[in-house]
Scaffold this motif. Sequence first.
Motif, PDB file in Angstrom:
ATOM      1  N   ASP A  89       8.315   2.006   1.072  1.00  0.00           N
ATOM      2  CA  ASP A  89       7.265   2.945   1.463  1.00  0.00           C
ATOM      3  C   ASP A  89       7.785   4.379   1.537  1.00  0.00           C
ATOM      4  N   ALA A  90       9.104   4.554   1.701  1.00  0.00           N
ATOM      5  CA  ALA A  90       9.673   5.899   1.642  1.00  0.00           C
ATOM      6  C   ALA A  90       9.537   6.465   0.228  1.00  0.00           C
ATOM      7  N   VAL A  91       9.826   5.634  -0.774  1.00  0.00           N
ATOM      8  CA  VAL A  91       9.655   6.066  -2.164  1.00  0.00           C
ATOM      9  C   VAL A  91       8.177   6.271  -2.477  1.00  0.00           C
ATOM     10  N   LEU A  92       7.327   5.371  -1.986  1.00  0.00           N
ATOM     11  CA  LEU A  92       5.883   5.517  -2.196  1.00  0.00           C
ATOM     12  C   LEU A  92       5.391   6.867  -1.684  1.00  0.00           C
ATOM     13  N   GLN A  93       5.840   7.267  -0.503  1.00  0.00           N
ATOM     14  CA  GLN A  93       5.390   8.529   0.064  1.00  0.00           C
ATOM     15  C   GLN A  93       5.813   9.704  -0.818  1.00  0.00           C
ATOM     16  N   ARG A  94       7.037   9.651  -1.369  1.00  0.00           N
ATOM     17  CA  ARG A  94       7.493  10.718  -2.254  1.00  0.00           C
ATOM     18  C   ARG A  94       6.651  10.818  -3.517  1.00  0.00           C
ATOM     19  N   LEU A  95       6.169   9.689  -3.994  1.00  0.00           N
ATOM     20  CA  LEU A  95       5.463   9.664  -5.274  1.00  0.00           C
ATOM     21  C   LEU A  95       3.962   9.863  -5.140  1.00  0.00           C
ATOM     22  N   THR A  96       3.397   9.503  -3.996  1.00  0.00           N
ATOM     23  CA  THR A  96       1.939   9.552  -3.839  1.00  0.00           C
ATOM     24  C   THR A  96       1.468  10.405  -2.664  1.00  0.00           C
ATOM     25  N   GLY A  97       2.382  10.727  -1.753  1.00  0.00           N
ATOM     26  CA  GLY A  97       1.986  11.448  -0.545  1.00  0.00           C
ATOM     27  C   GLY A  97       1.386  10.568   0.523  1.00  0.00           C
ATOM     28  N   GLU A  98       1.263   9.273   0.257  1.00  0.00           N
ATOM     29  CA  GLU A  98       0.627   8.342   1.194  1.00  0.00           C
ATOM     30  C   GLU A  98       1.658   7.751   2.156  1.00  0.00           C
ATOM     31  N   ILE A  99       1.258   7.607   3.402  1.00  0.00           N
ATOM     32  CA  ILE A  99       2.075   6.919   4.403  1.00  0.00           C
ATOM     33  C   ILE A  99       1.453   5.552   4.640  1.00  0.00           C
ATOM     34  N   ALA A 100       2.150   4.515   4.224  1.00  0.00           N
ATOM     35  CA  ALA A 100       1.665   3.143   4.357  1.00  0.00           C
ATOM     36  C   ALA A 100       2.868   2.229   4.383  1.00  0.00           C
ATOM     37  N   VAL A 101       2.646   0.967   4.687  1.00  0.00           N
ATOM     38  CA  VAL A 101       3.724  -0.017   4.644  1.00  0.00           C
ATOM     39  C   VAL A 101       3.138  -1.343   4.187  1.00  0.00           C
ATOM     40  N   ASP A 102       3.866  -2.035   3.329  1.00  0.00           N
ATOM     41  CA  ASP A 102       3.405  -3.356   2.900  1.00  0.00           C
ATOM     42  C   ASP A 102       3.539  -4.338   4.047  1.00  0.00           C
ATOM     43  N   VAL A 103       2.648  -5.311   4.066  1.00  0.00           N
ATOM     44  CA  VAL A 103       2.630  -6.275   5.156  1.00  0.00           C
ATOM     45  C   VAL A 103       3.921  -7.093   5.214  1.00  0.00           C
ATOM     46  N   SER A 104       4.592  -7.264   4.078  1.00  0.00           N
ATOM     47  CA  SER A 104       5.851  -8.017   4.082  1.00  0.00           C
ATOM     48  C   SER A 104       6.936  -7.249   4.817  1.00  0.00           C
ATOM     49  N   ASP A 105       7.055  -5.952   4.548  1.00  0.00           N
ATOM     50  CA  ASP A 105       8.029  -5.133   5.267  1.00  0.00           C
ATOM     51  C   ASP A 105       7.709  -5.081   6.748  1.00  0.00           C
TER      52      ASP A 105
END
Length: 482
Positions: free
Chosen positions: A155-171
């Motif tokens: 989700d740290a990489v996701l935030q860099r690429l999309t600007g979104e703050i989220a977390v997968d349910v598995s993490d």
Amino acid sequence: MIVGVDIGTSLTKAVVFDEDGTSVASACTPSEVHHFAGGWVEQDLDQVVATVVTVVREVAARLPGPVTALALTGQGDGMWLRDESGAAVRPAISWLDGRANSLLARWQAEGVTREVFRRTGSGMFPGCAAAIMSYLDTHEPEVLDRAVVAGYCVDAVLQRLTGEIAVDVSDASLPFLDPVTRRYDEAAIEACGLGHRRALFAEPAPAKSVFRLDARGAALLGLPVGLPVTAGPFDLPASAIGAGVREAGDGILTAGTTLACQVLTADTTFDAEGEPAGMFLCTPDEAEYLRAMPAMVGTAGIDWVCALLGIEVAEIDPLLASSEPGARGARALPFLSVSGERAPFVDAGARAQFAGISLETGRADLVRALCESIAYAARHCFEAAGLSGRLYACGGGVRSPEWIRIFADVLGRPIVIPSDPGVGARGAVLTAAAALGTPFDRERWAANSRVVEFRPENVTAYERGYADYQASLSAARGLWRL
């Protein structure tokens, strides 16, 4: 043209698969892992993001058509603290980290780990988010004050690429998620004394969530703004999906840096009074879960013994072949991690040992004793996780024909090995395809595999060896000290 990206601890890989699930383009590049005194293990978020940029650009340049989506997976646990822009407020703390060893031991003595396990089905270990956050709350509170989110690698990489703050349910599953409701158990957070830091935990994203590249992410990757991006599950459940685990009772052995043993289940009940260890991982299917026992032993131990004996990894197979089952009496406990063990038991003080050594013991016997002990650890994990069906395997360790035969013999069952090693990226791509409504034939994707049979003539010897392993482990647990 979905590009799967697996952001491992030491290696980032991008893979594109054809309609049969065979990789048609791939690229990989190493990540930097920094080890410090006291068992501290950290990574730099900027460097990790740079590895993603490198492999995605390399793969995209080789494709005959445009990239249609990006599917992220990667290492779990640890703590990747960021601000609202996605910048790291301190170096990421790895799941390998041992700075919270003493804290974890205190939580065990005080019953905190037992209470959290009773509520969520997941144990805790020094490199999990709860222990790291509590350590930082005491020693670096100003860092937590500056952070907006305490998340994980993917989700740290996701935030860099999309600007979104989220977390997968598995993490999010470890250690505070109620697997049935897929929401955080507030009492578990309070049990760890972290209620005042609750706002740092991002809420789990709904199943089949799709994000989009923003202008910053598009510029980094050289891909169009608005390109669909999925993020998760993290590498353990992604590997199970990619390998073809589909039936309750089926399991997967990942012989990588960590020795991850997982079993698929639809049953949300667990022995709340059992050993508070392992993980109860939510999957993209809301009716399925993975009972995971990710031991800290694995290929890192093989790297250690190679360095100690002055040999190359390529020499492992000939050495294993030159020593017999039982390693001519040499025995080992494989707990070489500075943060101890996390499954199927948790003990930050767990340490390795060799026994049964004499002047007649050779290098091959030491190598075989360590490899056999890791296989015994896998059996211990699968017994705790409830393996009853087919067993799949992946990871760098399965590239050793001799070692994977040892695993099969110790476990007393055949092992299915996908022909393509990028099963984590494959699982991420399959998850993305389902989220995007892209059709694929799951049977065709699972067809490319081989089976390693166990050798019945070795089973009796390994039954005795496993009994010796359990006896040695029981004796050693009473002697370990931090």
